[in-house]
Design a protein around this motif. Structure first.
Motif, PDB file in Angstrom:
ATOM      1  N   TYR A 132       0.938  -1.256   0.064  1.00 20.26           N
ATOM      2  CA  TYR A 132      -0.040  -0.133  -0.069  1.00 20.26           C
ATOM      3  C   TYR A 132       0.855   1.219  -0.077  1.00 20.26           C
ATOM      4  CZ  TYR A 132      -3.164  -3.683   1.593  1.00 20.26           C
ATOM      5  OH  TYR A 132      -4.028  -4.953   1.443  1.00 20.26           O
ATOM      6  N   SER A 133       2.098   1.065  -0.351  1.00 26.83           N
ATOM      7  CA  SER A 133       3.072   2.132  -0.455  1.00 26.83           C
ATOM      8  C   SER A 133       2.367   3.443  -1.401  1.00 26.83           C
ATOM      9  CB  SER A 133       4.229   1.776  -1.041  1.00 26.83           C
ATOM     10  OG  SER A 133       4.069   1.544  -2.149  1.00 26.83           O
ATOM     11  N   THR A 134       1.574   3.077  -2.367  1.00 24.35           N
ATOM     12  CA  THR A 134       0.955   4.430  -3.029  1.00 24.35           C
ATOM     13  C   THR A 134       0.134   5.241  -2.261  1.00 24.35           C
ATOM     14  OG1 THR A 134      -0.859   2.892  -3.660  1.00 24.35           O
ATOM     15  CG2 THR A 134       0.851   3.058  -5.456  1.00 24.35           C
ATOM     16  N   ASP A 135      -0.369   4.676  -1.072  1.00 22.75           N
ATOM     17  CA  ASP A 135      -0.930   5.768  -0.294  1.00 22.75           C
ATOM     18  C   ASP A 135      -0.163   6.909   0.215  1.00 22.75           C
ATOM     19  OD1 ASP A 135      -3.173   4.109  -0.047  1.00 22.75           O
ATOM     20  OD2 ASP A 135      -2.654   3.419   1.872  1.00 22.75           O
ATOM     21  N   LEU A 136       1.328   6.639   0.018  1.00 25.21           N
ATOM     22  CA  LEU A 136       2.055   7.853   0.443  1.00 25.21           C
ATOM     23  C   LEU A 136       2.837   8.448  -0.775  1.00 25.21           C
ATOM     24  CD1 LEU A 136       3.603   6.468   3.798  1.00 25.21           C
ATOM     25  CD2 LEU A 136       1.512   7.774   3.333  1.00 25.21           C
ATOM     26  N   GLU A 137       2.096   8.154  -2.109  1.00 28.21           N
ATOM     27  CA  GLU A 137       2.737   8.341  -3.227  1.00 28.21           C
ATOM     28  C   GLU A 137       3.263  10.011  -3.176  1.00 28.21           C
ATOM     29  OE1 GLU A 137       0.161   7.276  -6.509  1.00 28.21           O
ATOM     30  OE2 GLU A 137      -1.315   8.835  -5.813  1.00 28.21           O
ATOM     31  N   ALA A 138       2.672  10.658  -2.731  1.00 26.72           N
ATOM     32  CA  ALA A 138       2.810  11.938  -2.626  1.00 26.72           C
ATOM     33  C   ALA A 138       3.982  12.514  -1.617  1.00 26.72           C
ATOM     34  CB  ALA A 138       1.748  12.998  -2.362  1.00 26.72           C
ATOM     35  N   VAL A 139       4.341  12.007  -0.642  1.00 28.74           N
ATOM     36  CA  VAL A 139       5.673  12.236  -0.044  1.00 28.74           C
ATOM     37  C   VAL A 139       6.964  12.007  -0.809  1.00 28.74           C
ATOM     38  CG1 VAL A 139       6.848  11.511   1.964  1.00 28.74           C
ATOM     39  CG2 VAL A 139       4.394  11.101   2.000  1.00 28.74           C
ATOM     40  N   GLU A 140       7.666  13.033  -0.881  1.00 26.94           N
ATOM     41  CA  GLU A 140       8.849  13.185  -1.687  1.00 26.94           C
ATOM     42  C   GLU A 140       9.943  12.850  -0.793  1.00 26.94           C
ATOM     43  OE1 GLU A 140       9.158  17.306  -3.394  1.00 26.94           O
ATOM     44  OE2 GLU A 140       8.426  16.365  -5.346  1.00 26.94           O
ATOM     45  N   SER A 141       9.774  13.317   0.474  1.00 21.97           N
ATOM     46  CA  SER A 141      11.072  12.941   1.513  1.00 21.97           C
ATOM     47  C   SER A 141      10.472  12.995   2.864  1.00 21.97           C
ATOM     48  CB  SER A 141      12.218  13.892   1.330  1.00 21.97           C
ATOM     49  OG  SER A 141      11.913  15.202   1.609  1.00 21.97           O
ATOM     50  N   VAL A 142      10.989  12.239   3.954  1.00 25.44           N
ATOM     51  CA  VAL A 142      10.788  12.279   5.166  1.00 25.44           C
ATOM     52  C   VAL A 142      11.991  12.823   6.122  1.00 25.44           C
ATOM     53  CG1 VAL A 142       9.853  11.221   7.140  1.00 25.44           C
ATOM     54  CG2 VAL A 142       9.240  10.462   5.162  1.00 25.44           C
ATOM     55  N   GLU A 143      11.840  13.846   6.697  1.00 23.03           N
ATOM     56  CA  GLU A 143      13.173  14.562   7.409  1.00 23.03           C
ATOM     57  C   GLU A 143      12.995  14.451   9.114  1.00 23.03           C
ATOM     58  OE1 GLU A 143      15.381  18.937   7.537  1.00 23.03           O
ATOM     59  OE2 GLU A 143      13.350  18.782   6.531  1.00 23.03           O
ATOM     60  N   ALA A 144      14.062  13.919   9.555  1.00 25.55           N
ATOM     61  CA  ALA A 144      14.245  14.211  10.851  1.00 25.55           C
ATOM     62  C   ALA A 144      14.766  15.239  11.317  1.00 25.55           C
ATOM     63  CB  ALA A 144      14.559  12.724  11.718  1.00 25.55           C
ATOM     64  N   VAL A 145      14.295  16.248  11.505  1.00 25.29           N
ATOM     65  CA  VAL A 145      14.926  17.701  11.896  1.00 25.29           C
ATOM     66  C   VAL A 145      15.580  17.640  13.283  1.00 25.29           C
ATOM     67  CG1 VAL A 145      14.449  20.157  12.384  1.00 25.29           C
ATOM     68  CG2 VAL A 145      12.920  18.846  10.872  1.00 25.29           C
ATOM     69  N   ASP A 146      15.017  16.927  14.367  1.00 28.34           N
ATOM     70  CA  ASP A 146      16.019  16.524  15.630  1.00 28.34           C
ATOM     71  C   ASP A 146      14.994  15.567  16.060  1.00 28.34           C
ATOM     72  OD1 ASP A 146      13.558  17.641  16.747  1.00 28.34           O
ATOM     73  OD2 ASP A 146      14.267  19.431  16.756  1.00 28.34           O
ATOM     74  N   GLU A 147      15.327  15.139  17.472  1.00 32.38           N
ATOM     75  CA  GLU A 147      14.911  14.133  17.929  1.00 32.38           C
ATOM     76  C   GLU A 147      13.341  13.888  18.117  1.00 32.38           C
ATOM     77  OE1 GLU A 147      16.733  13.352  21.797  1.00 32.38           O
ATOM     78  OE2 GLU A 147      18.648  12.548  20.899  1.00 32.38           O
ATOM     79  N   THR A 148      12.678  15.039  18.033  1.00 32.53           N
ATOM     80  CA  THR A 148      11.312  15.071  18.273  1.00 32.53           C
ATOM     81  C   THR A 148      10.377  15.664  17.233  1.00 32.53           C
ATOM     82  OG1 THR A 148      11.345  17.010  19.422  1.00 32.53           O
ATOM     83  CG2 THR A 148      11.599  14.888  20.861  1.00 32.53           C
ATOM     84  N   LEU A 154       5.661  17.028   0.781  1.00 33.57           N
ATOM     85  CA  LEU A 154       4.889  16.453  -0.082  1.00 33.57           C
ATOM     86  C   LEU A 154       5.124  17.102  -1.594  1.00 33.57           C
ATOM     87  CD1 LEU A 154       1.444  16.258   1.687  1.00 33.57           C
ATOM     88  CD2 LEU A 154       3.540  14.895   1.720  1.00 33.57           C
ATOM     89  N   SER A 155       4.773  16.251  -2.754  1.00 29.66           N
ATOM     90  CA  SER A 155       4.992  16.934  -4.199  1.00 29.66           C
ATOM     91  C   SER A 155       3.585  17.669  -4.301  1.00 29.66           C
ATOM     92  CB  SER A 155       5.327  15.744  -5.038  1.00 29.66           C
ATOM     93  OG  SER A 155       4.094  14.885  -5.088  1.00 29.66           O
TER      94      SER A 155
END
Length: 528
Positions: A132-148, A154-155
Motif C-alpha cells: 500500500y505504498s501508493t498511499d504515500l505516493e505524494a511524499v517526496e521525502s521524510v526529514e528528522a529535523v531533531d529527535e522530536t 509532499l509533491s
C-alpha cells in the motif's frame, strides 16, 4: 485494488468450520489451558492474522491495532484528527509540508529508542515494502529535523493520505529490530509502538499479547488505563460459536456478530453490544456499453425501482439505506447531499414504469415483463454469495424489478469471481462493495485506477480534484459534485451500508467503538 476492498471481503466472509480448541473450559477461556485471571482479556475474532508486521500484510484486524499506534487518529465520529503517538502536528498553508512533534524519550516495546529518526526509518520502510505504498505516493521525502521533530515533504497536497496515516497501517515499526530478526521472524513477533506486543502466536488457535510498559498515547480523549496485562486473541471462524463462547463466559469480547444474533445479544443483560457502520457502500454496478443496461433509460428506471426501506426491513434492520456512494462513517460524506438524493431518487415504481414505456418498452404478451423490438427486458445480476447482506437483498431487488416489468436473473458467485468478471467486462450487473474511512476510495472504484474498464472523464476529473483539496468543507463540496455528475450517468445504484456489531460481557467497561468500527482499548477495565 487497495486494502479498502481486500479487507472488507475477508472481514465479511462466513467460514463453516471451527478451529480446534473453540470449546475451551469456562474457567479459563484459553485454548492453551493456561490459567487466566482478571488481568487477562480474551477476544474472539473470525480470521487468523496473516502476520503481525503491519508493513508486510495486506489486511489487519484488532491484533495489529493493539500492537501499533499511528502518529494521529480520527476522533470517534471522524470529524477531527487527534494526536496519537505524536504530541502535535501542523500542516503548512499550501499543504506541502506536514510537521509532527513527537514525545521525548519515547521507546519501542523492546526498549529501543523511538525518536524522529526511528519514525523516519519506519515510514521509508513502508514506502519500500508495503503493498500500500501508493498511499504515500505524494511524499517526496521524510526529514528528522531533531529527535522530536519529523517533517513530511509532499509533491502535492494529499488529504487522502490522512486515512492511512491515521490507521493501523500508519503504526511505527522498529526497523532496526526487523533488520536484525529478518522479515519472517519479525512478521511473527514484531516490535512496535502500540499498547501491547506479541508474546506468543499459536498458529490455528490464538495470539497472546503482553502489555507494553513503554506505551503512552497523546490522544486527548483517552486516559491510558491499559488495565489488562495480557490480551488473548482467539481465532474462531464459526460465527455462532463466537456468540456461544461469549454467552458461556469463555471470551470477553467478540467481533463480527452475525446479524441473526444481534437482537438476542442486545436483549441479554449480561452483554453489551456496539454497533458501527460500514465505511463504504454496497451497490449495483451497471454495464453501460453493451446489453440491456447500455440503454440509459433502463438504468434510470432501475434506479427508481429500488425500495431501500423494504430491503432494510427484509434484512431485519442490519443495513442503513444509502442514496449516495459515501456513508456517514467516511470523511467527505455529505448529509445534505444524501438527504437531497433520498428525495430525488426515492422509490417510485410508477416513474420507473413510465421511463421504460417512454423508451419503447411494452408488455405485449401480458406476462408482466416488458419487451422492446420483440426482446423481453431480461438482465442478469451477479451477486457475491459470500457477502451475506447482498445475497439476502438480491431476491428483494429481483421482486422490485419485476414489479416494473424487468426480469432480473440472479447468479451467485464468490466475491472474487464477481470482481474479476467486472474487471473483464463480462457482466450486465455486478454487486460490489468497498470499505475505507476516506472518500478517496471512490478514486479507486470509479476511475481507471480501479482496474475496471469503465471510465468517465468528468467523474475522473471530479475525483482527481477532490483528492487534492485540504479544506474539509471544500472537500465535501467536491464529493458533492462527484455525486451530481455520477447520478446523471446512472452508472451505479447505491443500496446500503452494512451495520456491524461487536459484543462484550457487560462487566467489560470503557471499550469505545468509533463510528467507523475502530476499537479503542485504552481505558478498558473489568468491573468487579
Amino acid at each position: 485494488m487497495k486494502k479498502k476492498l481486500i479487507a472488507l471481503c475477508l472481514a465479511s466472509a462466513t467460514l463453516a468450520t471451527c478451529l480446534a480448541g473453540c470449546g475451551a473450559p469456562a474457567s479459563t477461556g484459553d485454548t492453551s489451558g493456561a490459567a487466566v485471571d482478571d488481568s487477562t482479556l480474551i477476544i474472539a475474532i473470525p480470521d487468523e492474522v496473516e502476520g503481525c508486521d503491519i508493513q508486510q500484510i495486506g489486511w489487519e484486524n484488532v491484533v495489529q491495532s493493539l500492537i501499533y499506534e499511528p502518529l494521529v487518529e480520527y476522533n470517534e465520529d471522524m470529524t477531527e484528527l487527534l494526536p496519537a503517538f505524536a504530541e502535535d502536528y501542523e500542516v503548512s498553508e499550501d499543504g506541502l509540508t506536514i510537521t509532527f512533534t513527537l514525545p521525548a524519550d519515547a521507546k519501542f516495546s523492546n526498549g529501543d529508542t523511538l525518536d524522529a529518526a526511528a519514525v523516519k526509518a519506519s515510514v521509508e520502510r513502508f514506502m519500500e515494502v508495503s503493498e500500500y505504498s501508493t498511499d504515500l505516493e505524494a511524499v517526496e521525502s521524510v526529514e528528522a529535523v531533531d529527535e522530536t521533530t519529523l517533517v513530511y515533504h509532499l509533491s502535492a497536497p494529499a488529504p487522502y493520505m490522512w486515512a492511512s496515516l491515521a490507521s493501523t497501517y500508519g503504526g511505527i515499526v522498529d526497523v532496526a529490530a526487523a533488520e536484525e530478526m529478518g522479515d519472517e521472524a519479525f512478521n511473527r513477533t514484531p516490535v512496535g509502538n502500540g499498547r501491547y506486543y506479541v508474546e506468543n502466536w499459536e498458529q490455528g488457535s490464538q495470539i497472546t499479547l503482553k502489555r507494553n510498559e513503554n506505551y503512552v498515547s497523546n490522544n486527548p480523549e483517552v486516559s491510558n488505563t491499559t488495565a489488562f496485562e495480557t490480551v488473548i486473541v482467539r481465532f474462531i471462524p464459526d460465527e455462532f460459536t463466537r456468540v456461544s463462547e461469549l454467552q458461556h463466559g469463555n471470551v470477553d469480547i467478540i467481533y463480527n456478530v452475525p446479524s441473526a444474533s444481534i437482537g438476542e445479544l442486545e436483549a441479554d443483560e449480561n452483554v453489551t453490544t456496539y454497533r458501527y457502520l460500514q465505511t463504504g457502500v454496497n451497490y449495483m454496478n451497471l454495464q453501460t456499453e453493451k446489453g440491456p443496461t447500455a440503454d440509459p433509460a433502463v438504468r434510470q428506471a432501475m434506479t427508481y425501482a429500488i425500495d431501500r426501506d423494504e430491503i432494510n426491513l427484509a434484512l431485519e434492520n442490519v443495513v442503513t439505506p444509502a442514496y449516495t456512494f459515501l456513508s456517514p462513517a467516511q470523511t467527505g460524506y455529505s448529509k445534505a447531499k444524501e438527504d437531497e438524493f433520498a428525495q430525488t431518487y426515492a422509490y417510485n415504481p410508477e416513474k420507473a414504469a413510465q421511463i421504460l414505456a417512454d423508451a419503447g418498452y411494452v408488455d405485449t404478451d401480458g406476462d408482466g415483463i416488458v419487451e422492446k423490438d420483440g426482446q423481453p427486458l431480461t438482465v442478469t445480476m451477479m451477486v457475491a454469495s459470500d457477502r451475506p447482506s447482498m445475497s439476502a437483498a438480491a431476491p428483494v431487488i429481483q421482486q422490485q424489478m419485476k414489479a416494473v416489468g424487468i426480469d432480473l436473473q440472479i447468479s451467485e458467485y464468490e466475491a472474487a469471481y464477481v470482481k474479476q468478471a467486472t474487471k473483464d467486462d463480462d457482466y450486465e450487473i455486478s454487486t460490489r462493495n468497498y470499505e475505507w474511512s476516506d472518500a478517496d476510495i471512490l478514486y479507486s472504484v470509479f476511475t481507471s485506477a480501479s482496474g475496471y474498464p469503465w471510465n468517465d472523464d468528468t467523474v475522473t476529473a471530479d475525483l482527481e480534484y477532490a483528492r487534492t483539496v485540504n479544506d474539509p468543507e471544500a472537500r465535501v463540496e467536491a464529493y458533492e459534485k462527484f455525486s451530481d455528475d455520477m447520478a446523471q450517468l446512472y452508472k451505479g445504484i447505491p443500496l446500503f451500508s452494512d451495520n456491524y456489531c461487536i459484543a462484550a460481557k457487560s462487566s467489560i467497561q470503557g471499550l469505545v467503538v468509533t463510528n467507523d468500527g475502530r476499537s479503542w482499548y485504552h481505558d478498558v477495565t473489568r468491573a468487579q
